[in-house]
Design an enzyme around this catalytic site. Structure first.
Site, short mmCIF file in Angstrom:
data_model
loop_
_atom_site.label_atom_id
_atom_site.label_comp_id
_atom_site.label_asym_id
_atom_site.label_seq_id
_atom_site.Cartn_x
_atom_site.Cartn_y
_atom_site.Cartn_z
CG PHE A 135 41.75 46.83 35.29
CD1 PHE A 135 42.00 46.95 33.93
CD2 PHE A 135 42.40 45.82 35.99
CE1 PHE A 135 42.87 46.08 33.27
CE2 PHE A 135 43.27 44.95 35.34
CZ PHE A 135 43.50 45.08 33.98
CB THR A 138 41.46 41.19 42.18
OG1 THR A 138 42.76 41.61 41.79
CG2 THR A 138 41.56 40.43 43.50
CB SER A 144 48.73 36.06 44.15
OG SER A 144 48.92 37.05 45.14
CD GLU A 369 47.90 47.25 40.36
OE1 GLU A 369 47.75 46.20 39.74
OE2 GLU A 369 47.08 48.17 40.33
CG PHE A 389 54.96 31.58 40.33
CD1 PHE A 389 54.70 32.82 40.86
CD2 PHE A 389 55.94 31.46 39.37
CE1 PHE A 389 55.38 33.94 40.43
CE2 PHE A 389 56.64 32.57 38.92
CZ PHE A 389 56.37 33.81 39.46
#
Length: 390
Positions: A135, A138, A144, A369, A389
């Site tokens: 998968f 990243t 993040s 994750e 954020f």
């Protein structure tokens, strides 16, 4: 008395919260881990070796894509999935991570967002452990913040052409198919990339101090040409990969507590047998305080896990609750493992005991994750209504 011997950390009769089917399933996975993983994990970890040979056995056990329905998948409940994750991670985080990457990420992406043709082609073989998936989300500069990914897919006639790089991609050197997320002119899309495709290459990230019985890789894609039907048709945007990440995060809620429980059991057994000043370590008040504190956190962590799991099965789970579980249980599990190591003294740094290996692995589990910081901000926004954020 038997149950106490099986689960010495259980102070609250946790098993009373589980059905007979759940208890039977947990026992099946625990037996597999006891027979196939625990006798070998120290050597695998020391040699930085991922045991590909047990992948078909994990398929036969029914844990690959276990929470998915149809196409050869077992259709287990969320709680059953969680119980299996805890047992697998009691063996090692690297092996639970393999099951998570295969099932919760790669297979979930195909199951949730793929065409019927894609599902039929890939899912049965992946569930059986005959085909391995990875998968790719990243990137070297986008961890993040996946919205800043640079990997791009452009149209060229009816084909797609991918260029870009991914980092910390589990199993990529072993995978037969990669789920790659890329920016397009229409937004983020998912692509199924057979790893033999020209222009696709994967390289292991070595050496590592954590997750040594697992493989994480860099991926490079240079003019990777794919047919039109390689795209996952049913999703556009980051909600695609996030829907898969939430499945993996849920498994971590349980898995981290499995690692903590195994570390506690090693420390407890050692404290009962190790003599210092003519009596067992377990007979000292400071040791008992450590054991009690560890057991309380393990019990609370499993209570949180089963509560979240029941809500997931009922369809009433709010996504921020996954952040509650991932943040809390990873944070507490790593502290339990570190404390367990102190009871073992100098012997705790050897491969004869599990706590430091688990603690090292959990450094990775705590990061992937969603880091502590990301989950904290998710919960901060839930509490205040203000996103922080940026």
């Amino acid at each position: 008395m038997t149950e106490q011997l099986l689960d010495p950390s259980d102070l609250i009769n946790f098993d009373s919260l589980l059905t007979e089917q759940e208890l039977s399933w947990r026992a099946t996975v625990r037996e597999f881990v006891t027979e196939h993983i625990k006798p070998n994990i120290a050597a695998w970890y020391e040699k930085a070796y991922f045991p590909r040979e047990i992948v078909p056995e994990l398929g036969s056990l029914g844990v690959l894509g276990m929470h998915l329905d149809g196409h050869g998948c077992a259709g287990r409940t969320a709680v059953e999935y969680g119980l299996a994750a805890a047992e697998l991670e009691a063996g090692d985080s690297g092996l639970r991570t393999f099951v998570s990457v295969q099932g919760s990420l790669a297979m979930s992406a195909i199951h949730k967002h793929g065409s019927e043709e894609q599902k039929s082609r890939w899912l049965p073989a992946m569930a059986a452990g005959e085909v391995i998936g990875c998968f790719g989300l990243t990137e070297p500069t986008a961890g993040s913040d996946p919205s800043s990914m640079k990997t791009f897919a452009r149209r060229d006639g009816s084909d797609w052409v991918l260029n870009g790089a991914k980092r910390w991609i589990g199993l990529a050197t072993l995978a037969d198919v990669a789920v790659i997320w890329a920016q397009t002119e229409q937004g983020v899309r998912g692509f199924l990339v057979p790893t033999e495709t020209q222009g696709f290459s994967a390289t292991p990230i070595e050496p590592k101090l954590s997750m040594r019985a697992s493989i994480q890789c860099d991926i490079e894609m240079t003019e990777v040409r794919l047919p039109a039907d390689a795209v996952l048709p049913d999703v556009t945007g980051l909600k695609g990969p996030f829907s898969c990440l939430n499945e993996a995060r849920y498994g971590i809620i349980w898995g981290s507590m499995g690692a903590a429980r195994d570390a506690f059991e090693d420390a407890l057994a050692y404290a009962q047998q190790r003599l210092q000043f003519d009596k067992p370590l377990a007979g000292y008040q400071m040791t008992q305080q450590k054991l009690v504190d560890m057991a309380l956190e393990i019990n609370k962590g499993f209570l949180l896990a089963v509560h979240i799991g029941r809500q997931k099965d009922a369809g009433t789970l709010d996504l921020h609750q996954i952040s509650v579980g991932k943040l809390n249980n990873c944070r507490e599990a790593i502290e339990v493992c570190r404390e367990a190591r102190t009871i073992l003294g100098g012997n705790g740094i050897t491969m004869d005991y599990s706590p430091l290996r688990h603690a090292n692995n959990l450094e990775s589990v705590r990061t992937y994750e969603g880091t502590d910081e990301v989950h904290t901000l998710i919960l901060g926004q839930r509490l205040t209504g203000v996103p922080a954020f940026r």
